[in-house]
Design a protein around this motif. Structure first.
Motif, PDB file in Angstrom:
ATOM      1  N   ALA A 271       0.760  -0.815   0.073  1.00 14.12           N
ATOM      2  CA  ALA A 271      -0.152  -0.274   0.244  1.00 14.12           C
ATOM      3  C   ALA A 271       0.784   1.096   0.308  1.00 14.12           C
ATOM      4  O   ALA A 271       0.441   2.127  -0.804  1.00 14.12           O
ATOM      5  CB  ALA A 271      -0.805  -0.162   1.364  1.00 14.12           C
ATOM      6  N   ALA A 272       2.061   1.190   0.991  1.00 18.99           N
ATOM      7  CA  ALA A 272       2.345   2.657   1.225  1.00 18.99           C
ATOM      8  C   ALA A 272       3.320   2.353  -0.201  1.00 18.99           C
ATOM      9  O   ALA A 272       3.535   3.747  -0.761  1.00 18.99           O
ATOM     10  CB  ALA A 272       3.788   2.588   1.978  1.00 18.99           C
ATOM     11  N   ALA A 273       3.921   1.264  -0.711  1.00 17.69           N
ATOM     12  CA  ALA A 273       4.577   1.549  -2.303  1.00 17.69           C
ATOM     13  C   ALA A 273       3.513   2.075  -3.937  1.00 17.69           C
ATOM     14  O   ALA A 273       3.897   3.389  -4.036  1.00 17.69           O
ATOM     15  CB  ALA A 273       5.529   0.428  -2.540  1.00 17.69           C
ATOM     16  N   THR A 315      -8.016  -0.988   9.660  1.00 22.44           N
ATOM     17  CA  THR A 315      -8.213  -2.390   7.993  1.00 22.44           C
ATOM     18  C   THR A 315      -8.993  -1.252   6.823  1.00 22.44           C
ATOM     19  O   THR A 315      -8.356  -1.847   6.134  1.00 22.44           O
ATOM     20  CB  THR A 315      -8.142  -3.301   8.387  1.00 22.44           C
ATOM     21  OG1 THR A 315      -9.042  -4.128   9.610  1.00 22.44           O
ATOM     22  CG2 THR A 315      -6.632  -4.159   9.067  1.00 22.44           C
ATOM     23  N   ILE A 316      -9.869  -1.533   7.208  1.00 22.19           N
ATOM     24  CA  ILE A 316     -10.918  -0.728   6.545  1.00 22.19           C
ATOM     25  C   ILE A 316     -10.378   0.362   4.965  1.00 22.19           C
ATOM     26  O   ILE A 316     -10.279   0.409   4.396  1.00 22.19           O
ATOM     27  CB  ILE A 316     -12.318  -0.625   6.849  1.00 22.19           C
ATOM     28  CG1 ILE A 316     -13.255  -1.653   7.637  1.00 22.19           C
ATOM     29  CG2 ILE A 316     -13.356  -0.114   5.472  1.00 22.19           C
ATOM     30  CD1 ILE A 316     -14.275  -1.600   7.821  1.00 22.19           C
ATOM     31  N   VAL A 321      -8.132   2.674   1.158  1.00 22.56           N
ATOM     32  CA  VAL A 321      -6.645   4.148   0.837  1.00 22.56           C
ATOM     33  C   VAL A 321      -6.104   3.670  -0.588  1.00 22.56           C
ATOM     34  O   VAL A 321      -5.816   4.380  -1.525  1.00 22.56           O
ATOM     35  CB  VAL A 321      -5.826   4.378   1.758  1.00 22.56           C
ATOM     36  CG1 VAL A 321      -4.850   5.439   1.669  1.00 22.56           C
ATOM     37  CG2 VAL A 321      -6.699   5.464   2.666  1.00 22.56           C
ATOM     38  N   LEU A 322      -5.678   2.207  -0.089  1.00 22.84           N
ATOM     39  CA  LEU A 322      -4.760   1.905  -1.349  1.00 22.84           C
ATOM     40  C   LEU A 322      -5.881   1.458  -2.787  1.00 22.84           C
ATOM     41  O   LEU A 322      -4.979   2.024  -3.893  1.00 22.84           O
ATOM     42  CB  LEU A 322      -5.050  -0.339  -0.998  1.00 22.84           C
ATOM     43  CG  LEU A 322      -3.810  -0.655  -2.288  1.00 22.84           C
ATOM     44  CD1 LEU A 322      -2.597  -0.110  -1.913  1.00 22.84           C
ATOM     45  CD2 LEU A 322      -4.081  -2.276  -1.555  1.00 22.84           C
ATOM     46  N   ILE A 323      -6.798   1.436  -3.224  1.00 20.40           N
ATOM     47  CA  ILE A 323      -7.719   0.849  -4.150  1.00 20.40           C
ATOM     48  C   ILE A 323      -7.741   2.673  -3.954  1.00 20.40           C
ATOM     49  O   ILE A 323      -7.636   2.664  -5.732  1.00 20.40           O
ATOM     50  CB  ILE A 323      -9.128   0.109  -4.028  1.00 20.40           C
ATOM     51  CG1 ILE A 323      -9.329  -1.043  -2.997  1.00 20.40           C
ATOM     52  CG2 ILE A 323     -10.271   0.667  -4.946  1.00 20.40           C
ATOM     53  CD1 ILE A 323      -9.859  -1.774  -3.254  1.00 20.40           C
ATOM     54  N   VAL A 326      -5.050   3.889  -6.425  1.00 14.82           N
ATOM     55  CA  VAL A 326      -4.429   2.981  -7.759  1.00 14.82           C
ATOM     56  C   VAL A 326      -5.656   4.360  -8.421  1.00 14.82           C
ATOM     57  O   VAL A 326      -4.830   3.743  -9.474  1.00 14.82           O
ATOM     58  CB  VAL A 326      -4.200   2.115  -7.608  1.00 14.82           C
ATOM     59  CG1 VAL A 326      -3.756   1.214  -8.762  1.00 14.82           C
ATOM     60  CG2 VAL A 326      -3.548   1.482  -6.219  1.00 14.82           C
ATOM     61  N   GLY A 327      -6.268   4.260  -8.105  1.00 14.25           N
ATOM     62  CA  GLY A 327      -7.613   4.534  -8.709  1.00 14.25           C
ATOM     63  C   GLY A 327      -7.480   5.871  -9.639  1.00 14.25           C
ATOM     64  O   GLY A 327      -7.471   6.040 -10.571  1.00 14.25           O
ATOM     65  N   LEU A 328      -7.465   6.780  -8.935  1.00 19.14           N
ATOM     66  CA  LEU A 328      -6.572   7.610  -8.882  1.00 19.14           C
ATOM     67  C   LEU A 328      -5.099   8.206  -9.850  1.00 19.14           C
ATOM     68  O   LEU A 328      -5.182   8.926 -10.785  1.00 19.14           O
ATOM     69  CB  LEU A 328      -6.505   9.118  -7.852  1.00 19.14           C
ATOM     70  CG  LEU A 328      -7.458   8.995  -6.403  1.00 19.14           C
ATOM     71  CD1 LEU A 328      -7.435  10.018  -5.724  1.00 19.14           C
ATOM     72  CD2 LEU A 328      -8.220  10.334  -7.729  1.00 19.14           C
TER      73      LEU A 328
END
Lengths: 336, 531, 337
Positions: A271-273, A315-316, A321-323, A326-328
């Motif tokens: 996620a951080a990467a 965790t949610i 945030v991860l999704i 990447v979406g942005l």
């Protein structure tokens, strides 16, 4: 024609260059700032030095492991085994130190050094296996590291039977885990050092350049005479090594060797990467942004803790945030 | 760069001007044979190159030019034959060894890392470095010097992935010239360069010649050949037709050598009873500038050919009609009714079918069986489905019948397409056109990479379609194909339709003369829109 | 390629080729599974008891259901990493609903079970829809989407349950979906057969399944052939999640409680089963029978290792090795072809 193009950057005023430079960092710094303000205004305790140091320390572990993940992602791979490597090194360090300390209780520092070295070697070995399997057998890195993840966790759990390992010299915890220089934990200095070295490697050495080249177009790299196999193995090894460093630091902090250390680190490192703009297709990624990505995650977690958001909800948030990140990123690509 | 270059070369080539013909052999190929599954790509070809010579390889697509250059560059080994480079026999050449030995290829497929800058790509694999630490300033200076010297309009710190194709081409050329080159391979180097850039390239070639570099120059363009070439070797169907002196040969002779009298392919005579206009495209332009204001029509019962060089936009023409290219202007009318937003599914429903040239990348799902690859374009029809469920027995029967009609071998409809030969793969794709009511067929290079027998069958297929009243658009780089099958021909150049020929006007000379620029050599009359 | 350059006696090559041909067309798996079953029995005769055979079948059923879902994602060149945590989420959500209904009306057991099943399936449907939309419409890498969803589902599961199992589910639930036999077939096995049958029909007889295969085989070719990728991709993830929800309900019935940690190792196992069975990671290849093989293999291996008293942690190591080996063999198979 060429001349004018080359000279152009010199002509633009300083402020514009500064703006352009900061724009190249994307929205992440702005987001960080916004979060920083938001949490602080909502809960003033957030701004206390002790808390900010805490954020930094927590993010430092993630920064180290994420920068390793970044290396592998840039070269076009994947490493799901980083979390397991953390567990494995923790166990290896603790077992080595505990058993040596019994026989030579007077030379604690030697025991620590040996324990740390053994742990780092064991952790790096996982990377060697990952790299060789990916580079020589050409097996999908995702599956390889999924396999080694299971293997490394299995070994860590088997050797400890799932129970924490105690009996390490106190000096280890004291010096590594709790020591502060100028009121800052040692791990922060260590992280800063690692990040600087990696920044230098990625920008000023052949190794860094080849990692980018191989991830961007492995065929071109091969044709240009780059021994891709060597570099792929080296990159996976570096990634595992950095995970191992994280494992040692966490072990020092916890004070025991635990096979259950850092189960969320794999997800968080990716996620951080990814939040830091590293492309999953390889070839793209900057260490400074990954560090910011890790800081972002640590900030979110810490802030949510302070404003008493349930850790389970966190965790949610991390997943979402991860999704979103990447979406942005996709949207940005599409507009370009 | 000139200084460093000649200094580096001083020891292996005396600084005197090298006269081709008198100068020693740099490369000597004897009896080179290369087979690919189902095709003999090169059949016992001899080739030689002297120092300071530009030796042109000339021939149609698939004649074996790129196979030959790839063997020299070490991409793959020859099956038979002997290679002597610089006085030494070479075997087991890898691309890397070839580069170390001074063989620098510039292929159309670039060997660039898209996320690195121009400068970083120039030095890729041979960075100036000590103990792994890069000497960036030194490399930057040299990169700028090289680019300035070549006169290329390139910024050394631009990211290669964001460059135009022409600029990537320049990067590739600069990369090849950065090292100590003895043999330079240029594969259609001017395909995407502007006239100005082309001139710079030719000046560069002249200079390299003086320095004793041997150059293998692959090109379609006759004007260029006369301008830079010393000798020309013509390949056709993997065989060497002959080597001639570039200065002495007439253009028309070269064309004859290139096309030859193809005794092996019989073109059917196709009756033409033109009916109403089925496809009408007016003023099409694509967003990426590959098509500029193109208009054309195809009537029922006629075969319309589109000819032009590689990259002239002829393929984009069919793709635009089928909704695979983003249009910025223009209108498409199918059977009198305009199509608002063309996309494959609606075009199929309207009765238009497109057969892409790249069957592996775009045409077929290779791991899936033949049956599924055939019926895929008709899964919305009651013939094959009922309530979104597939009528398997019906599907099998229909596909079997089509497989029989097209004589796909082996006729096993459950075989993955992976296992089929090029010709049969093509037929599997064509079979889609028979699964539903299709009256308009867009063929994009329908005979690339297939054997002669299959070619004849594809031609027969087109004949039956046209005579049955369908509209057929044939896009091909194989000139004889266009000449012999088409009732009308559009010739394209740099994204535009240059002319329309019909009936007796369709001759080789008429078409070829339009391929090339009147001025003789170089790019187009106008610089590419991209630059 | 490797075969052609290989030297050696013609006869030996012939045998090798025959063996490879069998492997390519049928896979070596049925034989390996049979040998494994026999082998564990030789070491530990109790392994061959009838009870154990039924146990193996039941265990394999849960895995096969999940792996079938995973296969649908894999077919379209995708991935579903959220399977494990989705299982936990469905388990907890359905258990809570069941308890909720029973709290209002202790007699409405049937209603409670039905409501629980409906909520479980709905949760699966929603998760799948989000996964599918992100992958198909927003074009986000499926790996990232489902990795993120894994976190979301995990957080959801632990939040609504407060991290504790939901105990005291009505015994009828366990009775019906775990212990009972339908027409002589243990309930989980029967449900598995139904799921497999549905999957088989969809994959082989519907336009949907056909589109998944072609999309996975070559997305660009699918587009040119007029298939719409969006609708089909979304439906692949939705159906995947529905199957997972079914599997989760069965697992909940087996334990008799809603478990927020139910899905821990299931993601790895489901991928392992699918890939070991012969579903390709490159998309476009995979059949229902592959999943059955894979699930049987993994289940027999783990139950067998339990029987011969191999440490659970060692089993984890073995599973890791087997996964990598299986992917490598899959690669070899396509290279030989």
């Amino acid at each position: 024609m060429v001349q004018s193009q080359v000279d152009r950057p010199l002509e633009s005023p300083l402020w514009r260059r500064v703006v352009q430079r900061s724009l190249s960092f994307g929205v992440l710094p702005i987001l960080l700032l916004a979060l920083f303000l938001f949490f602080g205004l909502y809960e003033p305790k957030f701004w206390r030095a002790a808390n900010l140091i805490n954020v930094l320390r927590n993010s430092s572990y993630l920064m180290i492991i994420s920068s390793g993940q970044m290396l592998v992602l840039i070269i076009g791979g994947f490493d799901l085994s980083v979390g397991a490597v953390v567990a494995l090194t923790s166990v290896a360090a603790a077992l080595t130190m505990a058993s040596l300390y019994v026989s030579m209780p007077e030379s604690a520092y030697l025991v620590i050094v040996i324990g740390v070295v053994v742990a780092l070697v064991v952790g790096s070995l996982v990377g060697v296996v990952n790299g060789l399997t990916v580079a020589i057998l050409k097996v999908n890195p995702f599956m390889v590291t999924l396999g080694t993840m299971s293997i490394a966790f299995g070994i860590a759990l088997y050797t400890t039977t799932g129970v924490p390992v105690y009996g390490m010299p106190d000096e280890f915890t004291r010096e590594f885990g709790r020591l502060r220089w100028f009121n800052l934990p040692v791990s922060i200095y260590l992280t800063a050092g690692i990040l600087l070295v990696l920044w230098w490697v990625m920008n000023w050495t052949k190794l860094g350049r080849y990692i980018y080249a191989i991830g961007g177009n492995i065929h071109a790299a091969r044709v240009s005479g780059i021994p891709t196999l060597v570099y792929i193995v080296a990159t996976y090894t570096m990634c595992s090594f950095l995970a191992a460093v994280t494992g040692v630091l966490l072990t020092a902090r916890v004070g025991s060797g635990e096979a259950t250390l850092g189960p969320t680190l794999m997800l968080e490192s990716i996620a951080a990467a990814v939040i830091g703009g590293v492309s999953l297709r390889g070839g793209v990624g900057r260490i400074e942004l990954v560090a910011l990505g890790a800081l972002f995650l640590a900030l979110v977690t810490n802030g949510m803790n302070l404003i008493r958001v349930d850790s389970k909800i966190q965790t949610i948030v991390v997943g979402a945030v991860l999704i979103l990140a990447v979406g942005l990123d996709r949207l940005k690509l599409a507009r370009r | 760069m000139a200084e460093t270059r000649s200094a580096e070369r001083a020891h292996d080539a005396p600084g005197t001007a090298v006269v081709p013909g008198a100068s020693p052999l740099l490369l000597d190929l004897k009896g080179i044979t290369k087979r690919f599954p189902g095709v003999v790509a090169l059949d016992s070809v001899d080739f030689e190159l002297r120092r300071g010579e530009v030796h042109v390889l000339f021939g149609e697509n698939g004649a074996g030019k790129s196979t030959l250059t790839n063997i020299v560059a070490g991409t793959y080994p020859a099956d038979q034959g002997r290679i002597i480079f610089d006085g030494r026999q070479i075997s087991h050449l890898t691309p890397h060894q070839a580069r170390l030995a001074g063989i620098s290829p510039v292929f159309q497929e670039f060997s660039l890392a898209p996320d690195l800058t121009v400068e970083e790509n120039l030095f890729l694999g041979r960075e100036h470095a000590a103990w792994g630490v890069l000497h960036k300033r030194e490399m930057r200076a040299k990169a700028r010097a090289v680019l300035g010297d070549l006169g290329f309009d390139l910024r050394a710190n631009a990211r290669v992935g964001g460059l135009m194709r022409a600029q990537q081409q320049m990067t590739e050329i600069a990369k090849a010239l950065l090292q100590d080159v003895k043999l330079l391979i240029l594969d259609e180097p001017t395909a995407s360069l502007t006239e100005h850039e082309t001139e710079r390239l030719f000046a560069l070639i002249d200079r390299l010649k003086r320095e004793g570099v041997g150059i293998i120059y692959v090109s379609h363009r006759i004007g260029e050949i006369k301008r830079v070439g010393d000798r020309v070797t013509v390949l056709r169907d993997g065989k060497k037709i002959g080597t001639v002196d570039a200065a002495a040969i007439e253009e028309i002779q070269l064309v004859e050598m290139m096309t030859g009298r193809k005794i092996d392919v019989l073109f059917p005579t196709i009756d033409c009873k033109p009916g109403p206009v089925l496809i009408e495209a007016s003023h099409l332009s694509t967003a990426d500038g590959r098509l500029v204001d193109v208009s054309f029509t195809v009537r029922a019962g006629e075969i319309v050919g589109v000819a032009g060089l590689v990259g002239c936009g002829k393929s984009e023409l069919a793709r635009a009609v089928f909704g695979l290219e983003k249009l910025s202007a223009g209108e498409i009318t199918i059977e009198g009714a305009p199509v608002r937003r063309p996309k494959p599914s609606t075009m199929l429903k309207r009765g238009v079918c497109y057969f892409p040239s790249d069957r592996v990348a775009e045409g077929l799902a290779l791991p899936r069986p033949l049956r599924e690859n055939v019926s895929v374009a008709a899964l919305d029809l009651p013939n094959f489905t009922r309530l979104r469920f597939i009528r398997r027995a019906r599907e099998r029967a229909e596909v079997k019948a089509i497989v029989e009609t097209l004589r796909i071998r082996p006729p096993q409809i459950e075989r993955p397409v992976d296992f089929l030969s090029g010709g049969n793969r093509q037929k599997v794709m064509l079979a889609r056109g028979l699964t539903r009511e299709i009256r308009m067929f867009l063929f994009d290079e329908p005979t690339v990479g297939i054997d002669v027998g299959a070619k004849t069958e594809v031609y027969q297929f087109m004949k039956e379609l046209a005579e049955g009243g369908s509209a057929v658009l044939l896009i091909s780089s194989e000139l004889p194909e266009v000449l012999n099958l088409s009732h009308r021909v559009y010739v394209m150049h740099r994204g535009r339709v240059v002319t329309e020929l019909s009936g007796a006007e369709i001759t080789e000379q008429a078409v070829l003369s339009l391929f090339f620029d009147k001025k003789g050599f170089g790019g187009g009359a106008k610089p590419a829109a991209s630059a | 390629m490797t075969l052609r350059t290989m030297g050696g006696a013609a006869a030996r090559r012939g045998i090798v080729r025959l063996g490879l041909a069998f492997m390519v067309s049928y896979g070596a798996l049925p034989i390996i599974i049979a040998l494994m079953y026999l082998g564990f029995g030789l070491v530990e005769p109790r392994f061959h008891s009838g009870d154990n055979a039924i146990n193996i079948l039941k265990q394999a059923s849960y895995l096969a259901i999940l792996a079938t879902g995973q296969m649908l994602a894999l077919l379209t060149r995708g991935f579903d990493l959220s399977i494990g945590q989705m299982t936990s989420m469905v388990s907890v959500a359905s258990a809570l609903v069941m308890m909720g209904v029973l709290a209002r009306n202790p007699d409405a057991v049937v209603l409670a079970i039905l409501a629980a099943c409906a909520v479980g399936l709905a949760a699966g449907l929603a998760t799948g829809a989000v996964n599918g939309l992100c992958v198909a419409v927003f074009r986000i890498n499926p790996f990232v989407v489902t990795l993120g969803m894994q976190g979301i589902a995990m957080g959801f599961a632990t939040t609504i349950s407060d991290g504790f199992p939901v105990f005291n589910l009505p015994i009828e639930f366990t009775e019906v979906f775990s212990r009972s036999s339908w027409l002589g077939i243990p309930a989980p096995v029967a449900v598995c057969i139904i799921v497999l049958a549905v999957a088989y029909i969809v994959l082989n007889h519907s336009v949907l399944g056909r589109s998944w295969y072609i999309l996975g085989g070559n997305p660009r070719a699918a587009h040119i052939a007029g298939l719409s990728s969006r609708v089909h991709l979304v439906s692949a993830y939705v159906m995947c999640s529905l199957f997972v929800a079914v599997g989760a309900l069965l697992l909940t019935a087996r334990t008799g409680s809603g478990e927020p940690n139910l899905g821990g190792g299931l993601m790895l196992q489901s991928i392992a089963a699918a890939v070991i069975g012969g579903v390709s990671l490159r998309g476009g290849e995979g059949r229902v029978i592959h999943v059955v093989y894979g699930a049987l293999f993994v289940t027999i291996l783990s139950i067998g290792m339990n029987f011969v008293r191999i440490d659970g942690y060692i089993q984890q190591i073995v599973l890791g090795v087997v996964v990598v080996a299986a992917v490598y063999l899959d690669l070899l198979r396509t290279r030989i072809r």
